[in-house]
Design a protein around this motif. Structure first.
Motif, short mmCIF file in Angstrom:
data_model
loop_
_atom_site.label_atom_id
_atom_site.label_comp_id
_atom_site.label_asym_id
_atom_site.label_seq_id
_atom_site.Cartn_x
_atom_site.Cartn_y
_atom_site.Cartn_z
N PHE B 12 -8.44 1.72 33.99
CA PHE B 12 -8.11 1.59 32.69
C PHE B 12 -7.25 0.40 32.19
O PHE B 12 -6.87 -0.54 33.10
CB PHE B 12 -6.87 2.94 32.56
N PRO B 13 -7.14 0.09 30.77
CA PRO B 13 -7.33 0.87 29.91
C PRO B 13 -8.94 1.00 29.55
O PRO B 13 -9.66 0.40 30.03
CB PRO B 13 -6.80 0.08 28.66
N HIS B 14 -9.29 2.36 29.05
CA HIS B 14 -10.63 2.87 28.91
C HIS B 14 -11.20 1.84 27.76
O HIS B 14 -10.40 1.16 26.89
CB HIS B 14 -10.54 4.26 28.59
N MET B 15 -12.54 2.03 27.37
CA MET B 15 -13.21 1.08 26.53
C MET B 15 -13.48 1.98 25.07
O MET B 15 -13.99 1.45 24.30
CB MET B 15 -14.37 0.61 27.05
N ILE B 49 -26.10 7.77 29.11
CA ILE B 49 -25.65 6.16 28.41
C ILE B 49 -25.03 6.75 27.07
O ILE B 49 -25.61 7.46 26.24
CB ILE B 49 -27.06 5.41 28.27
N GLY B 50 -23.96 5.92 26.61
CA GLY B 50 -23.48 5.92 25.22
C GLY B 50 -21.98 5.81 25.57
O GLY B 50 -21.52 5.87 26.64
N CYS B 51 -21.16 6.06 24.26
CA CYS B 51 -19.87 6.12 24.46
C CYS B 51 -19.21 7.11 25.41
O CYS B 51 -18.57 7.07 26.60
CB CYS B 51 -19.10 6.28 23.30
N MET B 126 -22.02 3.94 20.69
CA MET B 126 -22.06 2.49 21.40
C MET B 126 -23.06 1.60 20.71
O MET B 126 -22.77 0.11 21.09
CB MET B 126 -22.91 3.00 22.59
N THR B 127 -24.06 1.80 20.01
CA THR B 127 -25.11 0.90 19.35
C THR B 127 -24.78 0.63 17.90
O THR B 127 -25.25 -0.14 17.30
CB THR B 127 -26.54 1.41 19.42
N GLY B 128 -23.59 1.32 17.50
CA GLY B 128 -22.96 0.99 16.14
C GLY B 128 -23.00 1.78 14.65
O GLY B 128 -23.17 1.41 14.02
N GLY B 129 -23.46 2.93 15.21
CA GLY B 129 -23.28 3.86 14.07
C GLY B 129 -24.63 4.34 13.30
O GLY B 129 -24.68 4.41 12.21
N GLN B 130 -25.66 4.68 14.45
CA GLN B 130 -26.89 4.94 13.75
C GLN B 130 -26.89 6.54 13.61
O GLN B 130 -26.12 7.36 14.58
CB GLN B 130 -28.18 4.62 14.52
N TYR B 131 -27.70 7.29 13.08
CA TYR B 131 -27.82 8.73 12.99
C TYR B 131 -28.56 9.19 14.30
O TYR B 131 -29.32 8.78 14.85
CB TYR B 131 -28.59 9.32 11.65
N SER B 132 -27.87 10.35 14.37
CA SER B 132 -28.34 11.27 15.78
C SER B 132 -28.75 12.53 15.33
O SER B 132 -28.80 12.90 14.07
CB SER B 132 -27.09 11.43 16.59
#
Lengths: 404, 267
Positions: B12-15, B49-51, B126-132
């Motif tokens: 920690f601290p976490h990311m 993978i991802g936040c 993680m990649t900055g806000g793309q639609y899922s």
């Protein structure tokens, strides 16, 4: 055949020569894919995950019957990606694992193959090659995946790739694949081809104990003491601790430190990449498996591997009877490429002919290995038809200036 | 007993960004593990993978941080080779249902005993806000600058249809419900899916003018309601939360054990 020597004996620690008729060994007449199954079980395979694909499917079929008989695990996954991921997970819990596929499936596996490289997880991946690219020629012979085995996954890395031309060698090289996977904590690729996979031939299944087996090197660190999963010993080996055991640690495909925790520290990055490459490439001599036939006085040296080497050997034996000085170097280790072997064995030859069923993937390596690249020629077929002795002889005539 | 015993404090601290909902999930999940009295050595956490997937680095279990979308496939290998272990598989919405959608439905179909947690923030953070595949129609994202024309999945319906034998949904606002549901999910013998709606103020909130973390959590409170509540009868647009499916069906590892018994008897 006193002129026939197996390079493996030079390496020192390979299996003893098989003696047919030994009481507990067993003779079978089976497909190459079945030989691979027998050898994997002999080596201690605990867990197989796979997905049907020609021409490798028989490996999954036979293991689906054999593994549960031994109380071990077979699972058919939803695709090849899931298959390789599942075996990596199972290896981490302390088991010997394998998957089997062909070109398209091998393409799908590349990302997870890199994960196994990065996380140093012992595993065996069989690719019974078909013609490519894409769906290609599912039921035909090809050796087009040599470079994919080397560079299919992204990033700098080293890899071990083995092959064989006959069923007895398929057996021993498959056992070797498991041994090398454990020794170097790495995925090992078995690159067979459609001819070897589907051909039926005699094989002697060695008695238990006849071939040496390498078991997993486990940590001696006791419970409650810090275990560093990625701290190499002085000899470069990393003892493992089974997932689900007494040491809890992190495994990641990110660049990681000795704890297995992500790191972007340049020193850690450089150290890890060097370790991953050096642990294999610095041991290229130990990993080199090959056979030589009449190489001592050969003017013309054939270099071949897999099923192509069967035709190459036929040509050599046939021409030797006529007094022509042909020799054969049969490679069983393709990666790390045994350049030192090729250089030494081909040193005295006037010309070298690489026999393979692709557009020259091993040819390029041989050219780099020998003193004079101009003396290296290619005898190949890329039309899905098994290269036969006549094909090779025709190309030899051209090289010798005799015309077709 | 403190839940600190379950974390790797030195990492920690976490990311995660300030205001991210994933820390709430971590906290509530550790409370579930504590309440169940599980042994740390018996828990394997597998992530992709991802936040969301970074959650595995912070917990003192056996942790396997794998590749994008494949966490359930790795987890299947771990579970089948050591069926006695508890498998927890936290994933993001993109990780679980875009790139990993195939593994998700097949793990559900097999009913293999593990707990899949989908931390649904409706965005690739993680990649900055793309639609899922969970963003939904009309949402703004860095790859949907006009508006998103993709329809979203309903995780509960998808998991149910695929054969999951435990399916639940809650939100990071309903912290205690997360712990309650996770206790049930982890104890359930079979494939459990828990969708936890989570806020991403950094990307989803900013792009879609939903405000900061507090406002986004309040939205989750206002937009959800317990399954079959009176509020839901009056306003079917509300998202229901609670346990939707809990049923018994033969579990995969147990079924495989029967295959072994048959094979060993010579069929």
């Amino acid at each position: 055949m006193s002129d026939i020597d197996t390079g493996s004996q030079e390496a020192g620690d390979r299996g003893k020569t098989l003696e047919s008729g030994m009481p507990s060994s067993e003779i079978k007449f089976i497909q190459g894919n079945e030989v691979c199954v027998e050898a994997a079980l002999y080596a201690g395979l605990d867990f197989f995950a796979g997905y049907p694909i020609t021409p490798s499917t028989e490996i999954a079929e036979h293991l689906s019957a054999r593994l549960p008989q031994a109380g071990k695990t077979f699972i058919q996954m939803e695709d090849e990606i899931a298959s390789i991921c599942a075996i990596i997970g199972a290896s981490l819990t302390g088991h010997k694992v394998m998957t089997a596929t062909s070109g398209p499936g091998f393409s799908l596996m590349q990302e997870a193959l890199g994960y196994a490289v990065m996380t140093e997880i012992p595993s065996v991946i069989v690719n019974v090659q078909r013609g490519g690219p894409s769906t290609g020629l599912p039921t035909h012979a090809s050796q087009g995946d040599v470079n994919q085995a080397r560079w299919g996954t992204h990033g700098d890395h080293a890899i071990i790739t083995l092959t064989a031309s006959n069923h007895q060698d398929v057996f021993s090289i498959t056992v070797d694949a498991f041994n090398l996977a454990e020794t170097y904590r790495t995925p090992v690729i078995l690159l067979f081809d459609e001819v070897v996979g589907h051909m039926r031939e005699k094989v002697i299944i060695p008695a238990p104990g006849q071939l040496p087996l390498v078991e997993r090197l486990r940590t001696s660190v006791r419970e409650g003491i810090d275990y560093h999963p990625y701290l190499p010993r002085e000899d470069g080996r990393l003892p493992m601790s089974d997932f689900g055991g007494v040491h809890r640690y992190n495994v990641t495909g990110l660049v990681h430190d000795m704890w297995g925790f992500p790191s972007g520290n340049p020193q850690v990055v450089q150290g890890l990449l060097r370790h991953l490459v050096d642990k294999i490439n610095n041991n290229a001599r130990e990993i080199a498996r090959y056979k030589t036939y009449f190489t001592e006085d050969a003017d013309c040296m054939l270099v071949s591997y897999g099923s192509s080497a069967r035709s190459a050997l036929h040509v050599v034996m046939n021409r030797r009877q006529r007094g022509e000085k042909l020799g054969l170097l049969e490679l069983q280790t393709l990666w790390p490429f045994p350049a030192h072997v090729v250089r030494d064995v081909c040193a005295r030859a006037e010309y070298v002919v690489v026999v393979e069923m692709n557009m020259g993937q091993v040819l390029e390596q041989v050219k780099l290995a020998v003193d004079k690249a101009q003396k290296v020629f290619l005898a190949n077929r890329i039309d899905g038809v098994f290269i036969n002795p006549t094909d090779i002889r025709n190309i030899l005539r051209l090289i010798q200036g005799k015309g077709v | 007993m403190s839940i600190k015993q379950f974390i790797r404090e030195r990492f920690f601290p976490h990311m995660w960004c300030p205001g991210c909902g994933h820390g709430v999930v971590l906290n509530a999940m550790l409370r579930a593990v504590e309440r169940l009295g599980l042994n740390k050595n018996d828990i394997v956490m597998v992530s992709g993978i991802g936040c969301s997937s970074r959650i595995s680095g912070y917990v003192d279990f056996h942790t396997l941080h794998t590749i994008h979308g494949r966490a359930l496939a790795f987890a299947t290998g771990v579970k089948m080779s050591r069926p006695e272990l508890n498998l927890i598989v936290p994933m993001g919405d993109g990780d679980a249902l875009a790139i990993g959608g195939n593994h998700f439905i097949h793990a559900a179909r097999r009913n293999i005993d593990m707990t899949a947690i989908v931390m649904n923030n409706r965005i690739y953070g993680m990649t900055g806000g793309q639609y899922s595949p969970l963003s939904g129609h009309g949402i703004l994202a860095t790859t949907a600058p006009y508006h998103n024309i993709d329809q979203g999945f309903d995780i509960v319906n998808l998991a149910t249809a695929a054969g999951a034998t435990f399916v639940a949904r809650t939100t990071t606002y309903h912290v205690q419900q997360i712990t309650d549901i996770l206790c049930d999910a982890i104890t359930h013998k079979g494939f459990s899916v828990v969708e936890i709606m989570s806020q991403c103020p950094t990307y989803f909130g900013r792009k879609n003018r939903e405000g900061g973390a507090v406002e986004m959590m309040k939205l989750m409170k206002d937009r959800t309601t317990p399954i079959g509540s009176k509020a839901f009868q009056e306003n079917p647009d509300l998202i229901q939360r609670g346990i939707f499916v809990k049923r018994d069906q033969p579990e995969y590892c147990s079924e495989y054990h029967k295959v072994i018994e048959k094979a060993m008897k010579g069929r």
